[in-house]
Write a protein that holds these residues in place. Structure first.
Motif, PDB file in Angstrom:
ATOM      1  N   TYR A 264       0.825  -1.206   0.000  1.00 39.04           N
ATOM      2  CA  TYR A 264       0.000   0.000   0.000  1.00 39.04           C
ATOM      3  C   TYR A 264       0.861   1.258   0.000  1.00 39.04           C
ATOM      4  CZ  TYR A 264      -3.758  -3.107   1.580  1.00 39.04           C
ATOM      5  OH  TYR A 264      -4.680  -4.122   1.691  1.00 39.04           O
TER       6      TYR A 264
ATOM      7  N   ARG B 151      -7.232   3.587   0.379  1.00 44.53           N
ATOM      8  CA  ARG B 151      -8.575   4.132   0.609  1.00 44.53           C
ATOM      9  C   ARG B 151      -9.641   3.078   0.302  1.00 44.53           C
ATOM     10  NH1 ARG B 151      -8.792   9.964   0.588  1.00 44.53           N
ATOM     11  NH2 ARG B 151      -6.739  10.893   0.275  1.00 44.53           N
ATOM     12  N   ARG B 152      -9.439   2.349  -0.791  1.00 41.43           N
ATOM     13  CA  ARG B 152     -10.459   1.406  -1.260  1.00 41.43           C
ATOM     14  C   ARG B 152     -10.476   0.122  -0.427  1.00 41.43           C
ATOM     15  NH1 ARG B 152      -9.816  -2.554  -5.068  1.00 41.43           N
ATOM     16  NH2 ARG B 152      -7.837  -1.605  -5.712  1.00 41.43           N
ATOM     17  N   LEU B 153      -9.315  -0.447  -0.149  1.00 43.56           N
ATOM     18  CA  LEU B 153      -9.258  -1.747   0.523  1.00 43.56           C
ATOM     19  C   LEU B 153      -9.205  -1.649   2.041  1.00 43.56           C
ATOM     20  CD1 LEU B 153      -6.823  -3.731  -1.804  1.00 43.56           C
ATOM     21  CD2 LEU B 153      -9.318  -3.601  -1.890  1.00 43.56           C
TER      22      LEU B 153
ATOM     23  N   SER C 127      -8.042   7.034   5.149  1.00 42.66           N
ATOM     24  CA  SER C 127      -7.807   8.337   4.534  1.00 42.66           C
ATOM     25  C   SER C 127      -7.164   9.241   5.573  1.00 42.66           C
ATOM     26  CB  SER C 127      -9.106   8.974   4.018  1.00 42.66           C
ATOM     27  OG  SER C 127     -10.004   9.199   5.081  1.00 42.66           O
TER      28      SER C 127
ATOM     29  N   THR D  28      -4.960   5.415  -3.490  1.00 45.19           N
ATOM     30  CA  THR D  28      -6.284   4.884  -3.844  1.00 45.19           C
ATOM     31  C   THR D  28      -6.502   3.476  -3.305  1.00 45.19           C
ATOM     32  OG1 THR D  28      -6.425   6.239  -5.852  1.00 45.19           O
ATOM     33  CG2 THR D  28      -7.801   4.262  -5.764  1.00 45.19           C
ATOM     34  N   ARG D  29      -5.486   2.625  -3.393  1.00 43.87           N
ATOM     35  CA  ARG D  29      -5.649   1.245  -2.916  1.00 43.87           C
ATOM     36  C   ARG D  29      -5.921   1.219  -1.421  1.00 43.87           C
ATOM     37  NH1 ARG D  29      -1.074  -3.213  -4.146  1.00 43.87           N
ATOM     38  NH2 ARG D  29      -1.933  -2.978  -6.252  1.00 43.87           N
TER      39      ARG D  29
END
Length: 315
Positions: free
Chosen positions: A236, A289-291, A295, A286-287
């Motif tokens: 990450y 935040r998504r997984l 944030s 982004t990864r």
């Protein structure tokens, strides 16, 4: 009860990580460098040792049998890595690989998962071919610090393929009042505070145009904990996605101290310019935040504010 093992407990990130884990009710053990004073770490069981002493650290890890391992120990100064590249390679690279092997041995001996987080660095990207950088950005470091971190980063993938829940958290610059003064950000805020109190005349720096992605250290520690506990192990980028120059940091620090006309108070000295310095590092998280549902919670101006306020309050 979850049991965690931390290296680098005496540093900024190690202290924040220990506090978060203790607050969660985790049983926390940490390796404290044998030649340094023991850090103040309430609720943590400290074990004196040296990360480069592979046999001793391996015996300790097998004895403790932790569920989570966080390797935060490092020669953390890029500038110092030029002075001691061999020691940087041992601590930041080889010792990390040995700790990965030790974690795998614990996992195989107890037949239960061990989750491992390696604190990597944006310095592994060197002079990147894209901006912002993400997990697919080519690894091509420019300095001994980045090269040693790159080796550890690549070894994480090797051990992940061997079945270890191994994660490389590619941390961009993250700051707090706990940063030692040899780091440029803390040098800025502490000197600005001294100037504001009439105890210093000038702030001496190197490259004011270097741009970095600066975040809040406790946020980045939280990302590492989330990564350790995620269902799948992967790497990450941990970053804010916004770059600022050293000049921006200086201006924000002086503004926080109530000084608006600061240009004549800053001296550029080539002695502080690194032999090879990336012009801009900014990350795409982004990864994460998504997984991980992660944030940043503290913005650039607030980071500088917290640091200057702490240095002013220190008297």
């Amino acid at each position: 009860m979850t049991r965690a093992f931390i290296t680098g407990i005496g540093g900024q990130d190690g202290s924040y990580l220990a506090e978060q884990l203790v607050a969660e009710g985790v049983e926390v053990h940490a390796l404290a460098h044998a030649i340094e004073p023991l850090p103040d770490a309430p609720g943590v069981e400290l074990h004196s040792g040296d990360l480069t002493d592979v046999d001793d650290v391996r015996s300790l890890l097998i004895d403790l049998a932790p569920d989570e391992v966080y390797n935060l120990a490092a020669m953390s100064s890029v500038a110092r890595s030029w002075e001691k590249p061999d020691l940087t390679a041992q601590v930041n690279g080889m010792a990390a690989a040995a700790l990965l092997e030790s974690a795998l041995l614990v996992q195989e001996k107890l037949d239960r998962p061990v989750r491992f987080v390696q604190a990597s660095s944006a310095e592994i990207f060197g002079q990147p071919d894209r901006s912002p950088q993400d997990e697919s950005t080519p690894v091509r470091p420019l300095n001994p610090y980045g090269a040693a971190k790159a080796y550890a980063h690549l070894m994480v993938e090797v051990y992940r393929r061997r079945g270890l829940h191994a994660v490389s958290a590619i941390l961009y610059n993250h700051e707090s009042p706990r940063r030692p003064e040899q780091f440029v950000t803390r040098k800025i805020t502490s000197t600005v505070a001294s100037i504001a109190r009439g105890r210093a005349d000038v702030l001496t720096l190197g490259n004011l145009d270097a741009r970095r992605d600066w975040g809040w250290a406790p946020d980045y520690v939280d990302a590492m904990v989330r990564a350790a506990r995620a269902d799948q192990a992967t790497d990450y980028v941990v970053a804010t996605g916004v770059a600022h120059s050293v000049r921006d940091f200086v201006a924000a620090a002086f503004a926080q101290a109530g000084i608006t006309d600061w240009e004549d108070l800053v001296v550029v000295d080539q002695e502080f310019v690194r032999p090879a310095d990336p012009t801009e590092l900014v990350g795409n998280a982004t990864r994460a935040r998504r997984l991980l549902g992660w944030s940043p919670t503290v913005g650039f101006d607030e980071v500088v504010q917290h640091m200057v306020e702490a240095d002013l309050a220190a008297g």
